[in-house]
Scaffold this motif. Structure first.
Motif: not given
Length: 367
Positions: A107-117
């Motif tokens: 899981w890409d957390m809130r604010g991180a990685g693909k979630t941020f992108g």
């Protein structure tokens, strides 16, 4: 840690920008070839396997989740990545063998990685430790429902283990075992041994300027701003040759060759890390012992023997006080931080030898 990876990447990027485009073509061609090869090895073609990636509505925003494994009947592992903001999805190729024995939920957390992108800085909603903790519970429940698992193994690394201890302690109905690696132990500011060791490394190396920075920031994590904490982590990582070499080879190497990440995704990775610095605000005063050392589920810590960022002594001292139905502490030889990704096959062996029997009731086959 987040500042260190970003700083190394920024230096690399600056050098790349100063290089003529023609000179970069062989490097990009090599990257394309290696990514294509890695994509082939990641294919899951077994009849009972699963390979699903995409955005799921978690905590009111779209968050990226990957579910991979060769047999849905295998134990489910939900990972909580570190940083904050340093997603584990970049290591999918390095940990390919894990999927033969476990179904891995990343899981890409809130604010991180693909979630941020995907959402950008304005689309992350409330980016706090408490909000991410609630997200982790929602991700866990999503994984249980998707895979029909009553409980799942919780695997937390580095800053993710700050969430992990609290999730495992508070929700034994959701988790069948806790596995911490690069295990982070908060002591409410009482233990200054890591700070003292950092000062000694800098002094021995003649790094007077950095030593002055560290002393100005101070040993008390309560008094640090998120920016000071990021700067402190950067100096700490760069003070240790093994950690710095691992950052370059394992972390940046995995990012560069990941078949799941475009160049834009890598840009978002670093932007997300900077954004996620705010998550550390308010957690410096946490006290893991005060919160309790009794766990109702099997408890495992597998730590790099030379880890200077989350030192072995602190992790082992906490582990020794833990009461759990089953518990095991093991060192990963020759490794510092990022031990599970530096030696993924050895880490898998620890999972198969100690964790899988505890959650399935079946001993590992010696055949």
């Amino acid at each position: 840690m987040i500042a260190t990876v970003a700083a190394i990447a920024a230096t690399t990027a600056a050098a790349a920008l100063a290089t003529p485009v023609v000179a970069l073509l062989p490097l990009l061609a090599h990257r394309a070839l290696r990514r294509a090869q890695a994509a082939k090895t990641l294919r899951i073609e077994s009849a009972h396997g699963i390979d699903e990636q995409g955005f799921v509505r978690i905590g009111g925003i779209d968050q990226w989740i990957s579910v991979r494994g060769e047999d849905r009947a295998n134990p489910v592992v939900v990972e909580i990545h570190g940083g904050p903001g340093a997603t584990n999805s970049i290591y999918t190729s390095r940990t390919r063998s894990w999927g033969r024995h476990f179904t891995i939920v990343r899981w890409d957390m809130r604010g991180a990685g693909k979630t941020f992108g995907h959402g950008g800085p304005q689309g992350q909603g409330e980016a706090t430790f408490e909000r991410l903790y609630e997200d982790a519970l929602e991700v866990t429940r999503h994984a249980r429902g998707l895979l029909g698992a009553e409980r799942v193994v919780l695997l937390a690394n580095s800053y993710g283990s700050v969430f992990g201890l609290r999730l495992a302690r508070n929700h034994p109905e959701l988790y069948s075992a806790y596995v911490g690696t690069d295990q982070n132990i908060h002591t409410g500011g009482r233990d200054t041994s890591a700070h003292d060791a950092l000062r000694e490394r800098l002094r021995a190396a003649g790094k007077a300027k950095r030593l002055a920075q560290v002393e100005a920031i101070g040993a008390d994590p309560h008094a640090r701003t998120p920016q000071q904490q990021a700067a402190y982590a950067k100096i700490s990582a760069q003070s240790d040759p093994l950690t710095l070499a691992t950052l370059k080879k394992v972390v940046l190497g995995s990012m560069w060759l990941s078949p799941l990440h475009s160049l834009r995704d890598l840009r978002d990775f670093f932007r997300g890390q900077t954004f996620s610095e705010r998550i550390t605000e308010g957690t410096a005063g946490l006290d893991d012992r005060a919160d309790g050392t009794r766990f109702e589920i099997p408890f495992f810590v597998f730590q790099g023997e030379h880890d200077v960022l989350t030192p072995v002594a602190a992790a082992k001292a906490f582990f020794d006080e833990v009461e759990a139905p089953v518990k095991r502490f093991a060192l990963i030889e020759g490794c510092g931080h990022f031990a599970s990704f530096s030696r993924p096959d050895h880490f898998l062996d620890l999972l198969l030898t100690h964790v899988r029997p505890a959650v399935t009731g079946r001993r590992r086959s010696t055949a």
